[in-house]
Design a protein around this motif. Structure first.
Motif, PDB file in Angstrom:
ATOM      1  N   SER A  71       2.053  -5.466   7.692  1.00 53.05           N
ATOM      2  CA  SER A  71       3.427  -5.965   7.816  1.00 53.05           C
ATOM      3  C   SER A  71       4.337  -4.976   8.536  1.00 53.05           C
ATOM      4  CB  SER A  71       4.004  -6.273   6.431  1.00 53.05           C
ATOM      5  OG  SER A  71       4.262  -5.077   5.705  1.00 53.05           O
ATOM      6  N   GLN A  73       6.294  -2.319   7.814  1.00 47.49           N
ATOM      7  CA  GLN A  73       7.676  -2.147   7.342  1.00 47.49           C
ATOM      8  C   GLN A  73       8.055  -0.661   7.380  1.00 47.49           C
ATOM      9  OE1 GLN A  73       8.469  -4.451   3.640  1.00 47.49           O
ATOM     10  NE2 GLN A  73       6.390  -5.255   3.908  1.00 47.49           N
ATOM     11  N   HIS A  76      11.274   0.831   5.871  1.00 50.98           N
ATOM     12  CA  HIS A  76      11.530   0.805   4.421  1.00 50.98           C
ATOM     13  C   HIS A  76      11.506   2.241   3.890  1.00 50.98           C
ATOM     14  CE1 HIS A  76      11.071  -0.060   0.142  1.00 50.98           C
ATOM     15  NE2 HIS A  76      11.389  -1.331   0.408  1.00 50.98           N
ATOM     16  N   GLU A 115       8.939  -4.559  -3.512  1.00 53.44           N
ATOM     17  CA  GLU A 115       9.691  -5.032  -2.349  1.00 53.44           C
ATOM     18  C   GLU A 115       8.791  -5.108  -1.114  1.00 53.44           C
ATOM     19  OE1 GLU A 115      13.027  -2.520  -1.662  1.00 53.44           O
ATOM     20  OE2 GLU A 115      14.060  -3.079  -3.518  1.00 53.44           O
ATOM     21  N   GLN A 119       7.929  -8.687   0.881  1.00 49.14           N
ATOM     22  CA  GLN A 119       8.369  -8.913   2.254  1.00 49.14           C
ATOM     23  C   GLN A 119       7.218  -9.182   3.222  1.00 49.14           C
ATOM     24  OE1 GLN A 119      11.087  -5.759   3.422  1.00 49.14           O
ATOM     25  NE2 GLN A 119      12.160  -5.872   1.456  1.00 49.14           N
ATOM     26  N   CYS A 120       5.989  -9.257   2.709  1.00 45.72           N
ATOM     27  CA  CYS A 120       4.835  -9.604   3.545  1.00 45.72           C
ATOM     28  C   CYS A 120       4.815 -11.107   3.802  1.00 45.72           C
ATOM     29  CB  CYS A 120       3.535  -9.215   2.851  1.00 45.72           C
ATOM     30  SG  CYS A 120       3.265  -7.449   2.695  1.00 45.72           S
ATOM     31  N   ASP A 121       4.118 -11.509   4.848  1.00 46.49           N
ATOM     32  CA  ASP A 121       3.838 -12.933   5.029  1.00 46.49           C
ATOM     33  C   ASP A 121       2.947 -13.381   3.879  1.00 46.49           C
ATOM     34  OD1 ASP A 121       5.259 -13.105   7.401  1.00 46.49           O
ATOM     35  OD2 ASP A 121       3.526 -12.519   8.618  1.00 46.49           O
ATOM     36  N   ASP A 122       3.343 -14.446   3.198  1.00 49.36           N
ATOM     37  CA  ASP A 122       2.630 -14.828   1.978  1.00 49.36           C
ATOM     38  C   ASP A 122       1.164 -15.194   2.238  1.00 49.36           C
ATOM     39  OD1 ASP A 122       3.085 -17.187   3.289  1.00 49.36           O
ATOM     40  OD2 ASP A 122       4.131 -18.181   1.634  1.00 49.36           O
ATOM     41  N   GLN A 133       5.572 -15.439  -4.752  1.00 54.59           N
ATOM     42  CA  GLN A 133       5.284 -14.145  -4.154  1.00 54.59           C
ATOM     43  C   GLN A 133       5.858 -12.999  -4.974  1.00 54.59           C
ATOM     44  OE1 GLN A 133       5.698 -14.229   0.041  1.00 54.59           O
ATOM     45  NE2 GLN A 133       5.471 -12.040   0.338  1.00 54.59           N
ATOM     46  N   ASN A 134       7.040 -13.170  -5.522  1.00 54.36           N
ATOM     47  CA  ASN A 134       7.624 -12.097  -6.331  1.00 54.36           C
ATOM     48  C   ASN A 134       6.857 -11.898  -7.633  1.00 54.36           C
ATOM     49  OD1 ASN A 134       8.574 -14.588  -7.284  1.00 54.36           O
ATOM     50  ND2 ASN A 134      10.369 -13.638  -8.237  1.00 54.36           N
TER      51      ASN A 134
END
Length: 651
Positions: A71, A73, A76, A115, A119-122, A133-134
């Motif tokens: 992903s 990130q 972050h 977090e 924030q990844c593609d599910d 997802q959470n």
């Protein structure tokens, strides 16, 4: 071979990432290259198995980590901490340290890790059907950050329940005594040729009844094993000779059936193939990952003969009977006739499972004592791995920091590589291949239980130490003088009493069998020779050193301990094994431990190292024919892990 090859690629946490080269590749035939390629693919196809064996949720976590990595990130605030955790996870094939067996944790907070996942593609995440997802992120992080459960992959603390206290995925719902009784009550059809019960299975309790889940085609790990079989079948078409083909056929049959008798047949066929230029290890082999020393982790090494290393190893194996006859062990525990001891130097082509990224430097198989006694054993010294370690460690400053004198430093720089290679050869060829059990003594896994591995490694090391300071090695042309033996004694005592401590957290005890074995020998020798000042503890300012004052007496002490350790194994003396290991091999001197750690930290050298594997690209001509293979030496450890997951993520 590239002259200016970059061996060290990066360093993080307590780990260095290295690379190794494959000599003589261009001189191989196309069929030999095909064979190596197919065996390499078979090795990698079992990679998922070791993750699951190490901990039941490792595959779930690895797939999640890989999704987060992809992903990208990087902005972050927790990204750098995540990067280090991900690399440590890949290196250890899970979230328990590959050596200490302790669970390690991310440096970032749990909510930050959640977090990153959220924030990844599910579609990249291994979520359950209809799972939010959470919720998935929280579930995975609860496992990663759990500081109450599964803290030790393999517990050797005999004050508790070894099975219940170990996080490895070999038992479920079963207590230690139940597991021991289960195998104790299994009847051997032929007690003279006992199969290794439990070697390739998980023991679980279902509806109050204990059953085995066998690792085979159609059974547990079936999809990965089927892929292994597929590549072994391709390897069979280009086998170098009939003996090698026979071994491959038997391994395929074992993977299909899960029958341990066939595994023994394969092991015998494998060790009888001594002429092939190409060799391999593939299967459920070593039992260090099981607290009861019974269940084996998946590993694979693909190898190419090293002619120079083979000459040295062959000289030792050709004289195996002399070493057995001149050992200090009791005559009743010696082999009257040493047979089938073969040895070679090899260059690694690929490693997987429990041999990667961290790797052995020498291997001796098969492990079954009855096969060793009747058919012999095969030993290999991984030459290009040793070379890579040596090249990457040049000018590190560690030797100068912990060696007492300039003479020690000079000896090590002159003879250190040779001494290390000879020790490995003697350990694997003579040490593991020597001795026998007394009549009626059960397999060490049953008699010595959790101490079996430490006792066996101590036995092999003591054989190596006793003979590396013997004029016989000079007479055989294996070393120029006994100065090589002195070099090995200096390094072994220095390592066993001091430098290996850098691998252990302050306040911890030694858990890993090889580390226990080394301290056990060094500490016992120091204590037994104290009155004669064989090894002297010297303080220079605020620094501690251990200095050997009498090499001849130290060799005698090693011989005395070898005699006792062989007796312990041969008679299955659990109480003596327990006393020896617990009194000498487990506890660390807290003050010395702190001092050694502080001295090492100033050198800025990670104490552990592992390897990126070479990769192979088939070359296809305009007619669609395979004409050759190109070797690629990647430098990106994380990149290789992501590629492996995409290509070999089977389970």
């Amino acid at each position: 071979m590239t002259e200016n090859f970059k061996y060290l690629t990066e360093q993080f946490a307590d780990i260095r990432i290295l690379r190794y080269q494959i000599p003589e590749w261009e001189n191989l035939s196309l069929n030999q290259k095909k064979l190596l390629y197919y065996l390499h693919k078979a090795a990698m196809s079992g990679r998922d198995i070791i993750y699951d064996q190490n901990f039941k949720h490792n595959l779930l976590i690895r797939k999640t980590i890989n999704a987060v990595w992809m992903s990208e990130q990087s902005e972050h605030p927790a990204w750098k901490d995540f990067e280090v955790y991900a690399k440590r996870f890949w290196f250890s094939n899970g979230f328990h340290h590959h050596y200490s067996m302790d669970k390690f944790f991310p440096d970032c907070a749990q909510n930050e890790f959640q977090e990153l996942i959220a924030q990844c593609d599910d579609f990249m995440l291994p979520m359950a059907a209809d799972e939010a997802q959470n919720v998935f992120a929280e579930r995975v992080c609860d496992i990663i950050y759990d500081r109450k459960n599964d803290l030790k992959r393999v517990s050797l603390d005999t004050s508790g329940d070894l099975v219940q206290d170990s996080a490895c995925n070999f038992y479920e719902g079963v207590r230690q005594q139940e597991a021991e009784d289960f195998y104790k009550n299994k009847k051997q059809e032929n007690p003279d040729e006992p199969v290794s019960f439990g070697l390739n299975s998980k023991l679980v309790k279902e509806d109050g009844r204990i059953v085995e889940k066998t690792w085979k085609s159609g059974g547990m790990y079936g999809p990965a094993i089927d892929r292994i079989i597929n590549w072994l079948e391709k390897a069979l078409t280009v086998a170098e000779n009939e003996k090698q083909a026979k071994a491959i056929k038997l391994l395929i049959e074992f993977y299909r059936s899960g029958d341990l008798k066939i595994f023994d047949e394969f092991s015998i066929a494998w060790l009888q193939d001594t002429e092939s230029s190409i060799d391999f290890i593939n299967g459920f082999i070593e039992v260090y990952g099981d607290p009861l020393g019974r269940k084996a982790t998946f590993e694979s090494v693909v190898m190419l003969r090293d002619e120079e290393g083979t000459k040295r190893a062959k000289t030792i194996s050709d004289n195996a009977q002399w070493f057995e006859d001149h050992s200090t062990t009791d005559k009743k525990f010696k082999k009257e006739r040493v047979t089938g001891v073969t040895a070679r130097g090899v260059h690694v082509v690929a490693e997987s499972g429990d041999c990667s990224p961290a790797t052995p430097i020498g291997i001796n198989l098969p492990n079954a004592d009855w096969i060793r006694a009747k058919h012999g054993s095969k030993s290999v010294n991984l030459s290009n791995i040793v070379d890579a370690y040596d090249e990457a460690s040049k000018d590190s400053g560690a030797l100068e920091e912990f060696a007492f004198s300039e003479e020690e430093v000079k000896l090590s720089k002159s003879y250190g590589t040779l001494a290390g290679n000879l020790h490995t050869d003697l350990h694997e060829i003579v040490g593991h291949g020597s001795g026998k059990l007394a009549s009626g003594t059960p397999d060490p896994a049953e008699s010595l239980k959790s101490y079996a591995s430490t006792i066996e490694e101590a036995r092999a090391d003591l054989v190596a130490l006793y003979f590396i300071y013997d004029q016989k090695l000079v007479d055989l042309g294996l070393m120029p003088s006994l100065e090589v033996g002195k070099t090995e004694y200096n390094g072994y005592i220095r390592g066993g009493l001091m430098t290996q401590m850098v691998r252990v957290e302050l306040g911890k005890v030694l858990e890993e069998s090889h580390m226990r074995n080394r301290q056990l020998i060094a500490k016992w020798a120091f204590e037994k020779g104290e009155n004669d000042a064989v090894i002297e503890k010297v303080m220079r300012g605020d620094k501690t050193y251990f200095v050997i004052r009498d090499y001849d007496k130290l060799r005698t002490i090693f011989g005395e301990l070898l005699r006792e350790v062989q007796r312990i194994k041969s008679e299955g003396d659990y109480e003596a094994a327990c006393n020896l290991v617990e009194n000498y091999g487990v506890k660390l001197d807290a003050d010395l431990h702190k001092e050694v750690k502080e001295r090492w930290e100033k050198l800025k050298i990670a104490p552990y190292a592992g390897f990126i594997n070479p990769e192979f690209r088939p070359i296809i001509n305009n007619e669609g024919q395979l004409t050759d293979f190109e070797i690629i030496y990647p430098t990106d450890f994380a990149g290789q892990m992501i590629v492996y997951d995409a290509e070999y993520g089977i389970l």
